[in-house]
Design a protein around this motif. Structure first.
Motif, PDB file in Angstrom:
ATOM      1  N   TRP A   8       1.952  61.259 -14.976  1.00  0.00           N
ATOM      2  CA  TRP A   8       3.343  61.393 -15.321  1.00  0.00           C
ATOM      3  C   TRP A   8       4.092  62.476 -15.296  1.00  0.00           C
ATOM      4  CZ3 TRP A   8       6.820  62.394 -19.104  1.00  0.00           C
ATOM      5  CH2 TRP A   8       8.056  61.395 -19.123  1.00  0.00           C
ATOM      6  N   THR A  35       3.255  65.708 -13.949  1.00  0.00           N
ATOM      7  CA  THR A  35       3.128  66.094 -12.893  1.00  0.00           C
ATOM      8  C   THR A  35       4.084  65.616 -12.226  1.00  0.00           C
ATOM      9  OG1 THR A  35       0.774  66.631 -12.883  1.00  0.00           O
ATOM     10  CG2 THR A  35       1.938  66.540 -10.794  1.00  0.00           C
ATOM     11  N   LYS A  36       4.542  64.318 -12.023  1.00  0.00           N
ATOM     12  CA  LYS A  36       5.470  63.820 -11.201  1.00  0.00           C
ATOM     13  C   LYS A  36       6.774  64.129 -11.811  1.00  0.00           C
ATOM     14  CE  LYS A  36       7.127  59.377  -9.330  1.00  0.00           C
ATOM     15  NZ  LYS A  36       6.692  58.139  -8.903  1.00  0.00           N
ATOM     16  N   THR A  43       7.502  68.000 -11.008  1.00  0.00           N
ATOM     17  CA  THR A  43       7.562  67.887  -9.420  1.00  0.00           C
ATOM     18  C   THR A  43       8.876  67.693  -9.038  1.00  0.00           C
ATOM     19  OG1 THR A  43       5.218  67.844  -9.299  1.00  0.00           O
ATOM     20  CG2 THR A  43       6.564  67.457  -7.039  1.00  0.00           C
ATOM     21  N   ASN A  44       9.298  66.555  -9.314  1.00  0.00           N
ATOM     22  CA  ASN A  44      10.561  66.063  -8.841  1.00  0.00           C
ATOM     23  C   ASN A  44      11.864  66.822  -9.623  1.00  0.00           C
ATOM     24  OD1 ASN A  44      10.396  63.414  -7.126  1.00  0.00           O
ATOM     25  ND2 ASN A  44       8.914  63.238  -8.929  1.00  0.00           N
ATOM     26  N   GLU A  49       1.807  59.479  -4.529  1.00  0.00           N
ATOM     27  CA  GLU A  49       2.353  58.869  -5.742  1.00  0.00           C
ATOM     28  C   GLU A  49       3.260  59.678  -6.579  1.00  0.00           C
ATOM     29  OE1 GLU A  49      -1.365  58.141  -7.810  1.00  0.00           O
ATOM     30  OE2 GLU A  49      -1.892  56.328  -6.786  1.00  0.00           O
ATOM     31  N   VAL A  50       3.026  61.031  -6.382  1.00  0.00           N
ATOM     32  CA  VAL A  50       4.064  62.124  -7.006  1.00  0.00           C
ATOM     33  C   VAL A  50       5.368  61.992  -6.317  1.00  0.00           C
ATOM     34  CG1 VAL A  50       4.497  64.436  -7.477  1.00  0.00           C
ATOM     35  CG2 VAL A  50       2.328  63.460  -8.081  1.00  0.00           C
ATOM     36  N   ASP A 110       6.468  59.682  -3.987  1.00  0.00           N
ATOM     37  CA  ASP A 110       6.897  58.349  -3.658  1.00  0.00           C
ATOM     38  C   ASP A 110       6.946  58.130  -2.244  1.00  0.00           C
ATOM     39  OD1 ASP A 110       7.294  57.319  -6.326  1.00  0.00           O
ATOM     40  OD2 ASP A 110       9.145  58.271  -6.116  1.00  0.00           O
TER      41      ASP A 110
END
Length: 286
Positions: free
Chosen positions: A51, A53-54, A57-58, A133-134, A136
């Motif tokens: 979670w 990491t995502k 990153t975003n 997954e990160v 999408d």
């Protein structure tokens, strides 16, 4: 493990990720702090590491768009903010290659999604599925992003293997020649097609264009010893972005960092960062 402890356990990794994505250590710290605020307000997170990491990153991808616009009008060459890696926590031995100034400059060629796919794969070992997954995205799209990114980075990167001792010795010889104003000594250390970049950000007098060629670069650095601004300068050999380099201090204040990059026939590049805004993070490390 309580939420704060869990986040702090992930902080070094998140900071390393954000820095590689942005090339700016101060911005990376801001991103990690924003991620913490979101973490503190979240509930029901099943896999905290994924979670976080995502989120990081975003957040970085959102910032990269505006950062690219700023860099297009930047006065003179743009170089990443340097970090002293002999005092962590931004790198470990296995990740050192993904932290070099040379690579971070090449990453500027990539689109934000390509950069994210490359960094997550190369520096942190995520699978294509995990990266999808990160971001999408489906796994096939991630593979395409990574393949393009790797190709573009590899095309602009000369590979040369030198031990840490060899690289350190080259930097020590480079420093000795600069201090002595020894043009011939510098020429012996430099590759024929060497390029020197200097980032003063319009705030410090540096070359606004790359200096190219062995003789011109040798004379450029030999002239530093005669520059009145260099009077009383102190040099320290430090590990900068995973590489041996030089920290220059004036009156005890960090004034510039120089990072030579070895090649097969001598030093292939020298990157100097003197913009005081970009030295703030490194200065705070000391």
């Amino acid at each position: 493990m309580d939420p704060l402890t869990r986040f702090e356990a992930n902080r070094p990794r998140l900071l390393g990720l954000a820095y590689r994505l942005l090339g700016e250590a101060t911005e990376a710290e801001d991103v990690v702090q924003e991620a913490y605020l979101r973490w503190d307000a979240a509930s029901g997170v099943e896999v905290p590491e994924a979670w976080l990491t995502k989120v990081v990153t975003n957040l970085c991808l959102n910032r990269l768009t505006s950062a690219r616009a700023r860099r297009e009008v930047y006065p003179g060459p743009w170089l990443p903010e340097p970090v002293f890696t002999d005092r962590g926590p931004l790198e470990i031995a296995e990740q050192r290659d993904s932290l070099s100034l040379g690579l971070l400059v090449l990453l500027e060629r990539l689109t934000p999604p390509e950069r994210a796919a490359f960094v997550l794969r190369e520096a942190f070992g995520h699978s294509h599925r995990e990266i999808g997954e990160v971001l999408d995205l489906d796994e096939a799209h991630v593979r395409q992003l990574y393949r393009r990114a790797r190709q573009r980075v590899t095309e602009g990167r000369a590979r040369f293997t030198a031990t840490a001792e060899q690289r350190r010795a080259l930097v020590e010889q480079f420093l000795a020649a600069i201090v002595a104003g020894d043009v011939a000594g510098l020429e012996r250390l430099l590759a024929e097609d060497v390029v020197a970049w200097a980032d003063g950000g319009g705030k410090v007098g540096t070359a606004r264009r790359p200096v190219t060629g062995r003789n011109r670069v040798a004379r450029y650095f030999a002239g530093l010893a005669r520059d009145p601004r260099a009077a009383g300068a102190e040099f320290a050999l430090r590990w900068i972005n995973g590489e041996p380099g030089l920290a220059v201090y004036l009156g005890g204040t960090l004034f510039a960092v120089l990072v030579p990059e070895p090649g097969a026939d001598g030093l292939a590049a020298v990157r100097t960062i003197a913009n005081p805004d970009k030295l703030a993070f490194a200065a705070a490390q000391t």
